[in-house]
Enzyme design. Structure first.
Site, PDB file in Angstrom:
ATOM      1  N   VAL A  11     127.312 -18.854 -83.689  1.00  0.00           N
ATOM      2  CA  VAL A  11     127.859 -18.892 -84.942  1.00  0.00           C
ATOM      3  C   VAL A  11     129.019 -17.690 -84.988  1.00  0.00           C
ATOM      4  O   VAL A  11     130.086 -17.875 -85.562  1.00  0.00           O
ATOM      5  CB  VAL A  11     126.715 -18.627 -85.955  1.00  0.00           C
ATOM      6  N   ASP A  30     129.114  -7.259 -79.819  1.00  0.00           N
ATOM      7  CA  ASP A  30     128.093  -7.818 -79.447  1.00  0.00           C
ATOM      8  C   ASP A  30     127.336  -6.517 -78.537  1.00  0.00           C
ATOM      9  O   ASP A  30     128.156  -5.796 -78.054  1.00  0.00           O
ATOM     10  CB  ASP A  30     127.911  -9.042 -78.620  1.00  0.00           C
ATOM     11  N   THR A  86     118.118 -15.457 -85.588  1.00  0.00           N
ATOM     12  CA  THR A  86     116.730 -15.162 -86.549  1.00  0.00           C
ATOM     13  C   THR A  86     115.883 -16.196 -85.914  1.00  0.00           C
ATOM     14  O   THR A  86     115.843 -17.242 -86.634  1.00  0.00           O
ATOM     15  CB  THR A  86     117.312 -15.598 -87.775  1.00  0.00           C
ATOM     16  N   LEU A 252     121.713 -41.381 -90.394  1.00  0.00           N
ATOM     17  CA  LEU A 252     120.791 -42.610 -90.652  1.00  0.00           C
ATOM     18  C   LEU A 252     120.649 -43.224 -89.047  1.00  0.00           C
ATOM     19  O   LEU A 252     120.433 -44.263 -89.189  1.00  0.00           O
ATOM     20  CB  LEU A 252     121.134 -43.412 -91.503  1.00  0.00           C
ATOM     21  N   CYS A 262     118.610 -25.335 -85.106  1.00  0.00           N
ATOM     22  CA  CYS A 262     118.563 -25.231 -86.425  1.00  0.00           C
ATOM     23  C   CYS A 262     117.514 -26.247 -87.091  1.00  0.00           C
ATOM     24  O   CYS A 262     116.573 -25.510 -87.752  1.00  0.00           O
ATOM     25  CB  CYS A 262     119.857 -25.561 -87.110  1.00  0.00           C
ATOM     26  N   LYS A 323     121.592 -33.132 -78.418  1.00  0.00           N
ATOM     27  CA  LYS A 323     122.496 -34.274 -78.740  1.00  0.00           C
ATOM     28  C   LYS A 323     123.737 -34.030 -78.014  1.00  0.00           C
ATOM     29  O   LYS A 323     123.647 -33.444 -77.072  1.00  0.00           O
ATOM     30  CB  LYS A 323     122.862 -33.787 -80.228  1.00  0.00           C
TER      31      LYS A 323
HETATM   32  C1  UGA Z   1     122.803 -28.571 -87.922  1.00  0.00           C
HETATM   33  C2  UGA Z   1     123.496 -29.104 -89.239  1.00  0.00           C
HETATM   34  O1  UGA Z   1     123.859 -30.387 -89.078  1.00  0.00           O
HETATM   35  C3  UGA Z   1     124.426 -28.142 -89.677  1.00  0.00           C
HETATM   36  O2  UGA Z   1     125.097 -28.492 -90.973  1.00  0.00           O
HETATM   37  C4  UGA Z   1     123.857 -26.779 -89.859  1.00  0.00           C
HETATM   38  O3  UGA Z   1     125.025 -25.788 -90.018  1.00  0.00           O
HETATM   39  C5  UGA Z   1     123.296 -26.400 -88.306  1.00  0.00           C
HETATM   40  O4  UGA Z   1     122.260 -27.404 -88.178  1.00  0.00           O
HETATM   41  C6  UGA Z   1     122.610 -25.084 -88.542  1.00  0.00           C
HETATM   42  O5  UGA Z   1     121.860 -24.762 -89.453  1.00  0.00           O
HETATM   43  O6  UGA Z   1     123.463 -23.974 -87.887  1.00  0.00           O
HETATM   44  P1  UGA Z   1     123.244 -29.049 -85.370  1.00  0.00           P
HETATM   45  O7  UGA Z   1     121.831 -28.296 -85.046  1.00  0.00           O
HETATM   46  O8  UGA Z   1     124.315 -28.558 -84.730  1.00  0.00           O
HETATM   47  O9  UGA Z   1     123.673 -28.901 -87.069  1.00  0.00           O
HETATM   48  O10 UGA Z   1     123.115 -30.642 -85.112  1.00  0.00           O
HETATM   49  P2  UGA Z   1     122.957 -32.225 -86.023  1.00  0.00           P
HETATM   50  O11 UGA Z   1     124.157 -32.925 -85.702  1.00  0.00           O
HETATM   51  O12 UGA Z   1     122.737 -31.694 -87.278  1.00  0.00           O
HETATM   52  O13 UGA Z   1     121.902 -32.553 -85.382  1.00  0.00           O
HETATM   53  C7  UGA Z   1     120.515 -31.978 -85.397  1.00  0.00           C
HETATM   54  C8  UGA Z   1     119.520 -33.073 -84.720  1.00  0.00           C
HETATM   55  O14 UGA Z   1     119.257 -34.370 -85.423  1.00  0.00           O
HETATM   56  C9  UGA Z   1     119.997 -33.575 -83.399  1.00  0.00           C
HETATM   57  O15 UGA Z   1     118.777 -33.539 -82.253  1.00  0.00           O
HETATM   58  C10 UGA Z   1     120.397 -34.912 -83.222  1.00  0.00           C
HETATM   59  O16 UGA Z   1     120.080 -35.799 -82.169  1.00  0.00           O
HETATM   60  C11 UGA Z   1     119.448 -35.362 -84.740  1.00  0.00           C
HETATM   61  N1  UGA Z   1     120.092 -36.520 -85.570  1.00  0.00           N
HETATM   62  C12 UGA Z   1     121.155 -36.373 -86.219  1.00  0.00           C
HETATM   63  C13 UGA Z   1     119.460 -37.611 -85.422  1.00  0.00           C
HETATM   64  O17 UGA Z   1     118.420 -37.846 -84.734  1.00  0.00           O
HETATM   65  N2  UGA Z   1     120.050 -38.689 -86.143  1.00  0.00           N
HETATM   66  C14 UGA Z   1     121.012 -38.619 -87.075  1.00  0.00           C
HETATM   67  O18 UGA Z   1     121.558 -39.434 -87.604  1.00  0.00           O
HETATM   68  C15 UGA Z   1     121.685 -37.180 -87.145  1.00  0.00           C
END
Ligand code: UGA
Length: 461
Positions: A11, A30, A86, A252, A262, A323
């Site tokens: 971040v 850092d 955190t 979805l 996260c 992902k």
């Molecule tokens: C997530 C949020 O999307 C961000 O907006 C937020 O800032 C971030 O957490 C954070 O709190 O720092 P991120 O963890 O990078 O971002 O990843 P996402 O793209 O949100 O995916 C999270 C998980 O959900 C992954 O395992 C992904 O494969 C899964 N996912 C996502 C699904 O299974 N289906 C979906 O339709 C979307």
């Protein structure tokens, strides 16, 4: 403005580089001098598309630098961001010790008008607590502490910053709010909505947003299971509901359960906050349990498809990162699924375009391969766990020739069922009708004889 970013992690680095791109002078600090030295030499601790280039460009312009010298950096700062980790505690709440340490470290070096901004994801009330802590350190000379949560997805963090859906700025003092607004003016002038609120609301917005998105994923995973039982197609259902603007089409896609740094951590913290505040978040508590269970259940499904005896069988895992477009392995489904397969005696060959090094730390006895085709060699079954774009365009003929078995399990729904089956392979995915070579033949025959079932993916097979 002169900005200091405490914490050169995911971040901190992304936000620091983006703020420099907006024209601010940014110094990322850092405690890890090795990390700072590496970044200085162009070796980033994380993989994020476009970040290395953005950092290099802004260093070249003299707007971004890296340092371990916290006192010097902080003493000239207009704004000091705290962007440290955190981590989760065993009870689900978060460990704020890094935030508190950062606050104590910066306190003696702050000017009276310096604004502290908490970027780390923190529970409601943290900004106020940090304000108190700093005031104590400074013999009751308080400074303002604001809350400015991030909404950056790994893999598209720079675009998420530059074209944010909104900026959430929480402050409890007028001047602090104005300073934060001035920092983000270049983005607001481009039309990005700016939500100005109190620190507690800002902290809650961050958790509620992630909890809601995680709920959407949990919901569509349940719908996928339902589609399997009812012979429906989750893609059609997701499209049909997503076009309702109140629902929206994003998040979805069914998968092997959400992971990353996260959603799992933030949903746990959201639930812990609920328990602490006497407002139990039962929806989220259930979601957390079901998401963990899903990873184990999907491992069981793989074992069932491998049949007995399992010992000596070989599974090729395509994708281990939580992902696509990241090398991050935190709470990735592979961390649950691979050990469960190994425990049952299955040999694992794996490929991931980016996460091999990070995955090797956690996954042992895995035969790592340089390409999906070498991973497929002699495999009894292939499992796709991460939606890497290159897996969408696999040469399925090559895969079929390399494999010992015939089955592909696609836990990201990225392959076209018809194409897989045309190569003599058996294919299963999430929430879509099962298609086998004999069913494909039957459907083709029906199509030839003028049957109405011409669209294989949509037909009730
Ligand atoms: C997530 C949020 O999307 C961000 O907006 C937020 O800032 C971030 O957490 C954070 O709190 O720092 P991120 O963890 O990078 O971002 O990843 P996402 O793209 O949100 O995916 C999270 C998980 O959900 C992954 O395992 C992904 O494969 C899964 N996912 C996502 C699904 O299974 N289906 C979906 O339709 C979307």
């Amino acid at each position: 403005m002169n900005v200091v970013m405490i914490g050169a992690g995911y971040v901190g680095l992304t936000t620091g580089a983006c703020l420099a791109e907006l024209g601010h002078d940014v110094c990322c600090v850092d405690v890890d001098d090795q990390k700072i030295m590496n970044i200085d030499r162009g070796r980033l601790p994380i993989y994020e598309p476009g970040l290395a280039e953005l950092i290099a460009a802004n260093r070249g312009r003299g707007r971004l630098n890296f340092s371990c010298d916290l006192p010097s950096a902080v003493s000239v700062a207009d704004i000091v961001f705290i962007a440290v980790g955190t981590p989760s505690r065993p009870d689900g709440d978060i460990d704020l010790s890094h935030v508190e340490t950062a606050a104590r470290d910066i306190a003696p070096h702050l000017r009276p008008d310096t604004l502290i901004v908490i970027k780390s994801t923190v529970v409601a009330g943290t900004a106020r607590r940090v304000r108190q802590l700093i005031a104590q350190q400074r013999q009751n000379r308080p400074v303002a502490v604001a809350s400015n949560p991030e909404f950056l997805r790994e893999g598209s963090a720079i675009a998420d910053f530059m074209n944010a859906d909104r900026i959430v700025a929480g402050s409890d003092e007028e001047e602090a709010g104005a300073k934060l607004a001035a920092l983000y003016r270049p983005l607001v002038e481009r039309g990005i909505p700016y939500v100005r609120t109190g620190t507690i609301n800002a902290e809650l917005i961050k958790y509620a947003a992630n909890a809601f998105l995680a709920l959407k994923i949990g919901f569509i995973n349940d719908v996928a299971d339902l589609c399997e039982g009812a012979e429906g197609d989750v893609a059609a259902v997701a499209e049909g509901i997503g076009l309702d603007r109140r629902i929206g089409s994003a998040f979805l896609s069914p998968g092997p359960g959400f992971g990353g740094s996260c959603f799992p951590k933030d949903t746990r913290a959201f639930a812990a906050t609920g328990r602490r505040s006497g407002a139990q978040q039962t929806l989220i508590e259930t979601l957390i349990r079901k998401n963990d269970e899903r990873k184990r259940l999907l491992a069981q499904r793989i074992l069932q498809q491998l049949g007995s005896p399992r010992s000596g069988k070989r599974a090729a895992i395509l994708g281990t990162a939580f992902k696509a477009n990241t090398d991050d392995m935190r709470e990735a489904a592979a961390l649950t699924i691979v050990p469960l397969l190994q425990k049952a005696g299955v040999e694992i060959a794996a490929h991931d375009p980016r996460a091999r090094a990070t995955a090797s730390v956690h996954l042992t006895d895995v035969h790592w391969c340089d390409s999906p085709y070498t991973a497929a060699k002699d495999a009894d079954l292939i499992v796709i766990l991460t939606e890497w774009p290159e897996y969408r365009h696999l040469d399925l003929g090559r895969i079929a020739r390399a494999m010992r078995g015939r089955r592909i399990i696609d836990y990201r729904n990225i392959l076209e069922p018809k194409k897989v089956v045309q190569h003599g392979l058996e294919y299963s995915s999430l929430g879509r009708p099962k298609l086998t070579p004999s069913r494909l033949q039957k459907t083709a025959a029906q199509a030839e004889s003028g049957s109405r079932w011409t669209d294989i993916a949509a037909s009730p097979l």
